[in-house]
Design a protein around this motif. Structure first.
Motif, short mmCIF file in Angstrom:
data_model
loop_
_atom_site.label_atom_id
_atom_site.label_comp_id
_atom_site.label_asym_id
_atom_site.label_seq_id
_atom_site.Cartn_x
_atom_site.Cartn_y
_atom_site.Cartn_z
N LEU A 150 0.81 -1.23 0.00
CA LEU A 150 0.00 0.00 0.00
C LEU A 150 0.84 1.27 0.00
O LEU A 150 0.32 2.36 0.22
N GLY A 151 2.14 1.15 -0.23
CA GLY A 151 3.03 2.29 -0.13
C GLY A 151 2.84 3.35 -1.18
O GLY A 151 3.40 4.46 -1.06
N ALA A 152 2.05 3.10 -2.21
CA ALA A 152 1.80 4.13 -3.23
C ALA A 152 0.84 5.19 -2.73
O ALA A 152 0.72 6.25 -3.35
N TRP A 153 0.16 4.94 -1.60
CA TRP A 153 -0.80 5.90 -1.05
C TRP A 153 -0.34 6.35 0.33
O TRP A 153 0.18 5.55 1.13
N LEU A 154 -0.57 7.62 0.66
CA LEU A 154 -0.16 8.14 1.96
C LEU A 154 -0.89 7.44 3.10
O LEU A 154 -0.30 7.19 4.16
N TRP A 155 -2.16 7.10 2.91
CA TRP A 155 -2.89 6.42 3.98
C TRP A 155 -2.31 5.02 4.22
O TRP A 155 -2.30 4.54 5.35
N GLY A 156 -1.82 4.38 3.15
CA GLY A 156 -1.19 3.07 3.32
C GLY A 156 0.11 3.16 4.08
O GLY A 156 0.42 2.31 4.94
N ILE A 157 0.90 4.21 3.79
CA ILE A 157 2.15 4.42 4.56
C ILE A 157 1.81 4.69 6.02
O ILE A 157 2.48 4.18 6.93
N ALA A 158 0.76 5.49 6.27
CA ALA A 158 0.37 5.80 7.65
C ALA A 158 0.00 4.53 8.42
O ALA A 158 0.40 4.34 9.58
N LEU A 159 -0.75 3.64 7.78
CA LEU A 159 -1.11 2.37 8.43
C LEU A 159 0.14 1.56 8.73
O LEU A 159 0.29 1.00 9.83
N GLY A 160 1.05 1.50 7.77
CA GLY A 160 2.30 0.78 8.00
C GLY A 160 3.11 1.37 9.12
O GLY A 160 3.72 0.65 9.92
N VAL A 161 3.13 2.71 9.24
CA VAL A 161 3.89 3.38 10.30
C VAL A 161 3.34 3.03 11.68
O VAL A 161 4.10 2.77 12.61
N VAL A 162 2.02 3.01 11.82
CA VAL A 162 1.42 2.64 13.11
C VAL A 162 1.87 1.23 13.52
O VAL A 162 2.29 0.99 14.67
N LEU A 163 1.78 0.29 12.59
CA LEU A 163 2.18 -1.09 12.89
C LEU A 163 3.68 -1.18 13.16
O LEU A 163 4.13 -1.89 14.07
N LEU A 164 4.47 -0.47 12.36
CA LEU A 164 5.93 -0.49 12.51
C LEU A 164 6.33 -0.01 13.89
O LEU A 164 7.12 -0.65 14.60
N TRP B 145 17.10 -0.79 -5.70
CA TRP B 145 15.82 -1.44 -6.03
C TRP B 145 14.59 -0.63 -5.67
O TRP B 145 13.48 -1.10 -5.81
N GLY B 146 14.79 0.57 -5.12
CA GLY B 146 13.65 1.41 -4.81
C GLY B 146 12.88 0.93 -3.59
O GLY B 146 13.42 0.24 -2.71
N TRP B 147 11.61 1.28 -3.53
CA TRP B 147 10.80 1.02 -2.33
C TRP B 147 10.64 -0.46 -2.04
O TRP B 147 10.63 -0.88 -0.88
N SER B 148 10.53 -1.28 -3.06
CA SER B 148 10.42 -2.73 -2.83
C SER B 148 11.66 -3.26 -2.12
O SER B 148 11.57 -4.14 -1.26
N GLY B 149 12.83 -2.73 -2.48
CA GLY B 149 14.06 -3.14 -1.82
C GLY B 149 14.08 -2.75 -0.35
O GLY B 149 14.53 -3.52 0.51
N VAL B 150 13.59 -1.55 -0.03
CA VAL B 150 13.52 -1.11 1.36
C VAL B 150 12.62 -2.03 2.17
O VAL B 150 12.97 -2.47 3.28
N CYS B 151 11.45 -2.34 1.62
CA CYS B 151 10.51 -3.22 2.33
C CYS B 151 11.08 -4.63 2.50
O CYS B 151 10.88 -5.27 3.55
N ALA B 152 11.80 -5.10 1.48
CA ALA B 152 12.42 -6.43 1.60
C ALA B 152 13.51 -6.42 2.67
O ALA B 152 13.65 -7.39 3.43
N ALA B 153 14.28 -5.33 2.74
CA ALA B 153 15.34 -5.25 3.76
C ALA B 153 14.75 -5.24 5.16
O ALA B 153 15.18 -5.99 6.05
N GLY B 154 13.73 -4.40 5.39
CA GLY B 154 13.11 -4.35 6.71
C GLY B 154 12.40 -5.64 7.07
O GLY B 154 12.49 -6.14 8.21
N GLY B 155 11.67 -6.22 6.10
CA GLY B 155 10.99 -7.48 6.37
C GLY B 155 11.96 -8.62 6.63
O GLY B 155 11.71 -9.48 7.50
N GLY B 156 13.09 -8.62 5.93
CA GLY B 156 14.09 -9.67 6.14
C GLY B 156 14.69 -9.61 7.54
O GLY B 156 14.89 -10.65 8.19
#
Length: 417
Positions: free
Chosen positions: A313-327, A379-390
């Motif tokens: 959901l990172g293409a939308w600001l509300w999706g980033i906000a949801l991810g931030v709360v969980l993070l 790799w852009g945003w997908s690479g960041v998410c893969a690094a954090g998830g890993g």
């Protein structure tokens, strides 16, 4: 040899606890002011190319990525070399001295004429901003045993809110007054904080008469003798690495979106994360009642899930906000559970135990910030998410392995009995 200390009071004044929480938050914020400002810093000190991005894995973009990374490296160095002094020196005096030195380092950052200078000043800001890691064992020693988790949770909530709001403040001030004004503001705050802490905090005599070289040598012995400390240090490092991979790259990602969001937008996501920080005292109360690692497992699972949300959901600001709360909820709950267990191990060595834990923790943060910026460049945003998830997944594996090892040890002990 240890010096006698007075027993902790039956209760600790709430106002004093919140002052320590505010001081911890104000000081730790120095480590994160640069993150939402990276785009503006890059344009000012290195030109547009310094903003980095996919397809720019080196050069000025790589040097800009060293600004948040070296801040974390400096903080780890400060915890390794300075925080152990809290066991052998009067902590209040040490706290005041470090607040003044932090002010000097922040002024140097504000005056930076180029990126190499700012990278060096960022290291200095990190190594001097260890006041929170002196205040946490200070608070743990003042608190009665039955309240220690709650008190540590309250101080940690201040620290965590400081981390999150630092980005909001930096984004707002930087948007209107420029990024240098953020560092000047922080320098003035640290200079004012020193006298306040000197006159309000109680004196706390040292708990050990060890000379400095012996203090440093004892760190290795403590790490070797305390498997619980080792386990929770690794958990802290991996989860904070995941946390840092996101926050070190958020401003660059937001700037790359079609709307080209600036530092103010990046900073406002810190406000979203405060909801997670509010859980810190609740986790601390639970840690006073239970000694298991269920909080760790649940928290790390939430952290892992946050990167799935950010990727999808990172293409939308509300999706980033949801991810931030969980993070933030996952990272902070895991941190409180870790520290409650670490501070319960050896009262006479709390500063050194904190040194081992937090040095490992911020080495993980520095590695995560570097890994996040490197993944973003390639790799852009997908690479960041893969690094954090890993890193989050690795933490779950470590926790499972630690629980299995502890279970085998208990089984052997019962079998031998």
């Amino acid at each position: 040899m240890q010096t006698p200390t007075s027993p902790p009071p039956a209760s600790l004044r709430l106002g004093l606890v919140w002052l320590m929480a505010a001081a911890a938050g104000a000081t730790v914020a120095n480590l994160y002011y640069n993150q939402p400002l990276l785009g503006d810093i890059g344009r000012t000190l290195g030109g547009p190319a310094a903003a980095g991005g996919p397809g720019d894995p080196g050069g000025l973009g790589g040097l800009l990525g060293l600004v948040p990374t070296m801040t974390q490296v400096g903080y780890a160095a400060g915890m390794l070399l300075i925080v152990p002094l809290g066991d052998s020196h009067e902590r209040r005096r040490l706290i005041v001295v470090m607040a003044v030195l932090t002010s000097v380092a922040l002024a140097a950052a504000a005056l930076a004429p180029g990126l190499p200078w700012l990278v060096a000043a960022s290291f200095a800001v990190g190594i001097t901003s260890v006041v929170p890691q002196l205040i946490l064992p200070f608070a743990a020693q003042l608190a009665p045993d039955a309240q220690r988790g709650r008190v540590v949770g309250m101080v940690m909530s201040g620290l965590l809110i400081g981390i999150l709001l630092s980005r909001t403040v930096a984004g707002l001030v930087g948007s209107h007054l420029g990024w240098r004004a953020v560092f000047w503001m922080a320098a003035a705050l640290m200079l004012a904080l020193g006298p306040v802490l000197r006159f309000v905090l109680p004196a706390q005599p040292p708990v050990s008469a060890m000379p400095y070289p012996e203090l440093l040598r004892s760190l290795g012995r403590l790490a070797r003798d305390e498997p619980v400390l080792r386990l929770h240090s690794v958990l802290g490092a991996l989860t904070f690495g995941a946390f840092s991979a996101f926050w070190a790259t958020l401003a660059l990602y937001l700037q790359s979106l079609p709307a080209h969001h600036g530092p103010q937008t990046a900073g406002l996501f810190g406000l979203v994360g405060v909801a997670g920080a509010a859980a810190a005292p609740l986790v601390g109360r639970y840690a006073d009642l239970r000694g298991d690692r269920r909080i760790n497992a649940l928290a790390i699972a939430v952290l892992l899930g946050s990167f799935g949300v950010l990727w999808a959901l990172g293409a939308w600001l509300w999706g980033i906000a949801l991810g931030v709360v969980l993070l933030d909820l996952g990272a902070q709950a895991n941190q409180i559970s870790n520290q409650a267990r670490v501070y319960s191990l050896r009262p006479e060595a709390r500063s050194r135990m904190n040194t081992i834990y937090m040095t490992t923790y911020f080495v993980g943060g520095a590695a995560g910030a570097w890994l996040g910026t490197a993944a973003w460049a390639r790799w852009g945003w997908s690479g960041v998410c893969a690094a954090g998830g890993g890193m989050s997944l690795a933490a779950l594996v470590v926790l499972w392995a630690g629980a299995a090892r502890a279970g085998r040890g208990e089984g052997a002990a019962h079998g031998g009995g």
